[in-house]
Write an enzyme that holds these catalytic residues in place. Structure first.
Site, short mmCIF file in Angstrom:
data_model
loop_
_atom_site.label_atom_id
_atom_site.label_comp_id
_atom_site.label_asym_id
_atom_site.label_seq_id
_atom_site.Cartn_x
_atom_site.Cartn_y
_atom_site.Cartn_z
CD GLU A 285 -6.52 12.72 18.65
OE1 GLU A 285 -6.10 12.87 20.00
OE2 GLU A 285 -6.92 11.65 18.41
CB CYS B 130 -3.03 8.76 9.56
SG CYS B 130 -4.86 8.31 9.93
CB CYS C 260 -17.11 11.98 11.76
SG CYS C 260 -17.55 11.06 10.25
CB CYS D 116 -18.84 3.83 11.62
SG CYS D 116 -19.27 4.62 9.83
CB CYS E 38 -15.81 4.71 14.10
SG CYS E 38 -14.54 6.21 14.10
N GLY F 92 -12.94 12.18 10.38
CA GLY F 92 -13.64 12.69 9.54
C GLY F 92 -13.98 11.75 8.01
CD GLU F 93 -16.34 9.73 4.06
OE1 GLU F 93 -16.45 8.73 4.68
OE2 GLU F 93 -15.69 10.06 2.87
CB SER G 238 -14.74 1.99 5.84
OG SER G 238 -13.76 2.96 6.31
CG PHE G 239 -16.91 -3.77 1.94
CD1 PHE G 239 -17.53 -2.84 0.97
CD2 PHE G 239 -17.23 -5.12 2.00
CE1 PHE G 239 -18.36 -3.31 0.07
CE2 PHE G 239 -18.07 -5.66 1.05
CZ PHE G 239 -18.81 -4.87 0.09
CB CYS H 79 -7.71 2.27 12.51
SG CYS H 79 -6.30 1.97 11.52
N1 SAH Z 1 -14.01 8.34 7.37
C1 SAH Z 1 -13.29 7.45 6.67
C2 SAH Z 1 -12.06 7.64 7.09
C3 SAH Z 1 -11.53 7.46 8.65
S1 SAH Z 1 -11.32 5.90 9.33
C4 SAH Z 1 -13.89 5.99 6.57
O1 SAH Z 1 -14.78 6.00 7.31
O2 SAH Z 1 -13.26 5.39 5.74
C5 SAH Z 1 -10.30 5.05 8.63
C6 SAH Z 1 -10.51 3.53 8.91
O3 SAH Z 1 -10.42 3.30 10.33
C7 SAH Z 1 -11.69 3.19 8.37
O4 SAH Z 1 -11.68 2.03 7.39
C8 SAH Z 1 -12.65 2.77 9.67
O5 SAH Z 1 -13.68 2.09 9.41
C9 SAH Z 1 -11.65 2.27 10.59
N2 SAH Z 1 -12.03 2.16 12.10
C10 SAH Z 1 -12.68 3.19 12.66
N3 SAH Z 1 -12.65 2.65 13.82
C11 SAH Z 1 -12.04 1.81 14.31
C12 SAH Z 1 -11.61 1.15 15.42
N4 SAH Z 1 -12.21 1.46 16.46
N5 SAH Z 1 -10.73 -0.13 15.20
C13 SAH Z 1 -10.49 -0.21 13.91
N6 SAH Z 1 -10.71 0.33 12.88
C14 SAH Z 1 -11.38 1.34 12.92
FE1 SF4 Z 2 -16.77 8.82 10.49
FE2 SF4 Z 2 -15.08 7.15 9.16
FE3 SF4 Z 2 -15.41 6.96 11.70
FE4 SF4 Z 2 -17.42 6.34 10.01
S1 SF4 Z 2 -15.43 5.32 10.51
S2 SF4 Z 2 -17.71 7.51 12.05
S3 SF4 Z 2 -17.24 7.68 8.48
S4 SF4 Z 2 -14.55 8.57 10.67
#
Ligand code: SAH
Ligand code: SF4
Length: 394
Positions: free
Chosen positions: A116, A129, A136, A140, A143, A195-196, A249-250, A369
């Protein structure tokens, strides 16, 4: 946006030619790669510099897909190119438009997999984006993409192709002979889709270097942000070989909580992540790091968390992007209350950091996101598996 908001969905199918397997796709080739390909196709060595520039600009600057339109090349040379090469993008299967103008494209790549891509229009910019992997490998726990197993890395052509297909849809390729358009609909790129990106480093690097090339798509490196969950060994390489802005992604302020939310933390903990980030602005000659922080009710959203956060990042030029959790079916968390998010933002702000709260965009089309996941992908992890991997089930 509440679920009762009007939903404008414009689902359409845009037919597009699928790649012919016997031809080399020029989309995704770097300058070096294209140079080699043109030489191998029979371009005379003494013409290669000029030919490379010409073809490069037709593909990446003008967005031309048909060799017949490359009018500054001889007819014979155009025929030679058409015989050996193709200029093809991933196929757009559907496009949905949210009530807020956000566009989500479902894109099919070779092998039938889908990723997507989301376009977010704002008053002063338009952000695309893009995805770097199908699914992935990381898990997390908040996510949606993390519930989908990794199917494969995207190629450089599939990554830069996402930018090119959005430019097609926005009808934003320059017209030959026209002056340069400075106010672009697509002005910024964020690697925040599926993805990462740092686990697909070489392809992401090549695609971003193509996107930044001044004679092609020509986006400034300061308009590209790569988001990582914290692949520490690749962070310095990202500064040196891409040089774009960095977001991380802290999401937590103790290792115990981060281990559960972002399991890669068990491998590279908060301290080692912060060490790598401290060096980033100098190595990449960029200003601030964006710390993304998803607001999860009663998990990471207390005043004590906010205070620990500002203490941890002391000395790092930073912006804290607070992301209200976007829910998805079966998600094991809830979004923090608005008043809690504001109280958290206030503490961070008073400590001297910008702390914008990210407005969820395109929620009605599941484009916000962390909501991305291709509905047709069958390789799914069960909810129990996600919770077990995140240590939530004990
Ligand atoms: N894999 C990378 C980039 C993709 S995610 C990463 O993890 O940074 C992009 C952002 O969306 C990241 O900060 C992720 O932690 C956040 N994210 C993932 N799932 C989410 C959700 N359900 N609600 C809000 N933010 C989310
Ligand atoms: Fe992968 Fe980023 Fe989602 Fe974590 S937040 S599962 S690294 S896409």
């Amino acid at each position: 946006m509440s679920s009762s908001a009007p939903i404008t969905q414009d689902v359409m199918t845009i037919p597009r030619k699928l790649p012919d397997s016997d031809k080399t796709n020029l989309v995704g080739l770097t300058r070096d790669g294209m140079r080699t390909a043109l030489l191998e196709a029979g371009t005379p060595e003494k013409q290669i510099k000029m030919r490379l520039n010409q073809v490069w600009q037709w593909v990446y600057h003008w967005g031309v897909r048909d060799f017949a339109q490359m009018t500054n090349l001889s007819k014979d040379y155009r025929a030679l190119l058409a015989d050996r090469f193709e200029i093809s993008l991933p196929e757009v299967v559907s496009r949905q438009v949210s009530a807020d103008g956000t566009r989500k494209y479902l894109v099919r790549i070779a092998g039938g997999h889908e990723v997507e891509v989301v376009y977010i229009p704002e008053t002063d910019r338009g952000t695309l984006c893009i995805s770097s992997q199908v699914g992935c490998t990381l898990t997390c726990s908040f996510c949606h993409t993390g519930t989908q197993k990794l199917v494969r890395n995207l190629t450089a052509g599939e990554i830069v192709g996402q930018i090119m297909l959005a430019r097609d849809d926005l009808d934003e390729w320059p017209t030959p002979g026209a002056p340069k358009d400075e106010t672009r609909l697509l002005s910024n790129i964020v690697l925040m889709g599926m993805g990462e990106p740092l686990y697909n480093f070489d392809n992401v690097r090549d695609a971003m270097n193509i996107a930044m090339d001044g004679e092609g798509i020509a986006l400034s490196r300061r308009r590209i942000t790569l988001s990582t969950s914290g692949v520490v060994p690749e962070i310095a390489r990202c500064a040196e070989e891409i040089g774009c802005l960095m977001a991380v992604s802290f999401h937590a302020t103790t290792d115990a909580v981060r281990d559960k939310l972002v399991p890669i933390n068990k491998r590279w903990n908060i301290e080692s992540l912060l060490d790598a980030l401290r060096a980033y602005p100098r190595l990449s000659n960029s200003e601030r790091i964006t710390f993304e922080y998803v607001m999860l009710k009663d998990v990471n959203d207390s005043d004590a968390d906010a205070r620990r956060l500002v203490k941890l990042i002391q000395g790092i030029p930073a912006k804290i992007n607070l992301i209200p959790f976007n829910e998805w079916p079966g998600a094991p968390y809830e979004r923090s209350d608005w008043s809690r998010i504001e109280a958290f933002a206030d503490i961070v702000h008073k400590a001297g950091y910008a702390s914008p709260i990210r407005t969820p965009r395109g929620e009605d089309i599941m484009a916000a996101c962390g909501q991305l996941k291709s509905a047709t992908e069958r390789a799914r992890k069960s909810r129990r598996a996600i919770e077990a991997e995140a240590g939530l089930s004990s």
